[in-house]
Scaffold this motif. Structure first.
Motif, PDB file in Angstrom:
ATOM      1  N   ARG A 215      29.013  14.410  31.537  1.00 14.37           N
ATOM      2  CA  ARG A 215      28.370  14.737  30.262  1.00 14.37           C
ATOM      3  C   ARG A 215      26.864  14.863  30.419  1.00 14.37           C
ATOM      4  O   ARG A 215      26.221  15.636  29.707  1.00 14.37           O
ATOM      5  CB  ARG A 215      28.704  13.677  29.213  1.00 14.37           C
ATOM      6  N   ARG A 216      26.290  14.115  31.338  1.00 15.80           N
ATOM      7  CA  ARG A 216      24.847  14.169  31.543  1.00 15.80           C
ATOM      8  C   ARG A 216      24.430  15.370  32.390  1.00 15.80           C
ATOM      9  O   ARG A 216      23.477  16.079  32.051  1.00 15.80           O
ATOM     10  CB  ARG A 216      24.382  12.873  32.222  1.00 15.80           C
ATOM     11  N   SER A 217      25.132  15.606  33.500  1.00 19.89           N
ATOM     12  CA  SER A 217      24.641  16.599  34.468  1.00 19.89           C
ATOM     13  C   SER A 217      25.626  17.706  34.795  1.00 19.89           C
ATOM     14  O   SER A 217      25.271  18.624  35.538  1.00 19.89           O
ATOM     15  CB  SER A 217      24.243  15.888  35.771  1.00 19.89           C
ATOM     16  N   GLY A 218      26.862  17.631  34.301  1.00 16.07           N
ATOM     17  CA  GLY A 218      27.842  18.658  34.606  1.00 16.07           C
ATOM     18  C   GLY A 218      28.728  18.279  35.787  1.00 16.07           C
ATOM     19  O   GLY A 218      28.399  17.373  36.573  1.00 16.07           O
ATOM     20  N   GLU A 219      29.826  19.007  35.932  1.00 15.16           N
ATOM     21  CA  GLU A 219      30.802  18.687  36.967  1.00 15.16           C
ATOM     22  C   GLU A 219      30.275  18.971  38.371  1.00 15.16           C
ATOM     23  O   GLU A 219      30.528  18.203  39.299  1.00 15.16           O
ATOM     24  CB  GLU A 219      32.086  19.478  36.725  1.00 15.16           C
ATOM     25  N   VAL A 220      29.564  20.065  38.537  1.00 12.93           N
ATOM     26  CA  VAL A 220      29.094  20.450  39.874  1.00 12.93           C
ATOM     27  C   VAL A 220      28.107  19.419  40.414  1.00 12.93           C
ATOM     28  O   VAL A 220      28.227  18.941  41.555  1.00 12.93           O
ATOM     29  CB  VAL A 220      28.468  21.849  39.852  1.00 12.93           C
ATOM     30  N   ALA A 221      27.123  19.058  39.599  1.00  6.33           N
ATOM     31  CA  ALA A 221      26.129  18.085  40.046  1.00  6.33           C
ATOM     32  C   ALA A 221      26.770  16.727  40.315  1.00  6.33           C
ATOM     33  O   ALA A 221      26.431  16.046  41.294  1.00  6.33           O
ATOM     34  CB  ALA A 221      25.023  17.945  38.994  1.00  6.33           C
ATOM     35  N   THR A 222      27.724  16.330  39.468  1.00  4.04           N
ATOM     36  CA  THR A 222      28.398  15.051  39.670  1.00  4.04           C
ATOM     37  C   THR A 222      29.204  15.066  40.965  1.00  4.04           C
ATOM     38  O   THR A 222      29.184  14.095  41.734  1.00  4.04           O
ATOM     39  CB  THR A 222      29.322  14.748  38.482  1.00  4.04           C
ATOM     40  N   ALA A 223      29.913  16.148  41.210  1.00  4.44           N
ATOM     41  CA  ALA A 223      30.709  16.242  42.428  1.00  4.44           C
ATOM     42  C   ALA A 223      29.828  16.197  43.677  1.00  4.44           C
ATOM     43  O   ALA A 223      30.150  15.518  44.659  1.00  4.44           O
ATOM     44  CB  ALA A 223      31.531  17.529  42.409  1.00  4.44           C
TER      45      ALA A 223
END
Length: 285
Positions: A215-223
């Motif tokens: 929710r904060r940074s998106g799926e790509v950045a989290t991955a």
């Protein structure tokens, strides 16, 4: 014979059900609902064991029934009493151990670490270590611990995802949730232990915190942040973003769970938590 049924239900919820849930990996896609189901199954098992003695009380006031089944009343009392004592003792031991370890580690972090210069928040401590590592120390004096390696390796969006993950642990008091499961795990007899169940709950807690990072940074950045932190180590009694990273990467790739799966998890929770109470009510009718 309801006390016998409750005793059997206690064994079922404490031993059989955790193994079954741990093998249902699809529930990982809905971590919040899955954790509710896990809690309900655990609470249901405890309630079933504790309710065995109250369910036997009507036998004492039901005429000559106690003369026919004195062993049933005695066994129910022993079961409920033993479970209550074991829970109280184990809860005290586990709680004291975890708080002692966390307090000691927090003291060390405060001595060797430095506040994050970017935020100036004393709750965020930076350790001079090259390996990308991030974890949190929960409690009333919580800390988010970052290594210099993670600050150097991750761009802003990925670092924000990591910090959001750790703050989700602290805000949601996931440490208390894991402590509850640790107490339940250690309180049951060793033959009934399910290490896979405890590991599954830990994974679900991390997956739930990942949702905050997305929710904060998106799926790509989290991955990408998970990949960078995969080699980091988390101290005992802490919660770290890098643990179980490969499995959580697959969960991020799978996307949100279908509503039906979430509904099934909540249905399991309702059944597990209410069945012991229903049986106790039947015993008194």
């Amino acid at each position: 014979m309801i006390p016998i049924v409750l005793a059997g239900l206690a064994v079922l919820l404490a031993w059989v059900a955790p193994g079954l849930l741990a093998r249902r990996h699809r529930f990982r896609r809905t971590p919040r609902a899955a954790l509710v189901a896990w809690q309900a199954v655990t609470v249901g098992g405890i309630l079933a064991a504790l309710a065995a003695a109250p369910a036997a009380v009507p036998l004492l006031v039901g005429g000559d029934t106690p003369l026919e089944h004195p062993w049933l009343v005695a066994a129910a009392g022993v079961l409920s009493g033993a479970v209550l004592v074991r829970l109280l003792v184990t809860g005290h031991d586990v709680g004291m151990r975890l708080r002692r370890v966390r307090a000691r580690h927090r003291e060390i972090v405060d001595v060797v670490g430095a506040p994050d210069e970017a935020t100036g928040d004393v709750r965020v401590r930076v350790l001079q270590h090259p390996t990308p590592t991030a974890y949190c120390i929960p409690g009333r004096q919580s800390r988010v611990v970052l290594s210099q390696g993670v600050l150097d390796a991750l761009p802003h969006d990925q670092l924000s995802a990591v910090v959001a993950h750790e703050h989700a642990h602290l805000r949601g008091r996931h440490d208390l949730l894991l402590e509850f499961f640790s107490v339940a795990h250690e309180a049951v007899p060793r033959p009934l232990h399910s290490d896979a169940a405890l590991a599954e709950v830990s994974l679900l807690v991390e997956a739930l915190a990942d949702r905050a990072a997305v929710r904060r940074s998106g799926e790509v950045a989290t991955a990408r942040a998970l990949v960078a932190l995969a080699e980091g180590r988390t101290p005992d009694a802490a919660l770290g973003a890098g643990t179980t990273a490969p499995v959580r990467l697959r969960l991020l790739a799978d996307g949100p769970a279908p509503p039906a799966l979430t509904a099934v998890a909540y249905l399991v929770a309702v059944l597990a938590a209410t069945l012991p109470l229903i049986l106790l009510g039947v015993a008194w009718t």
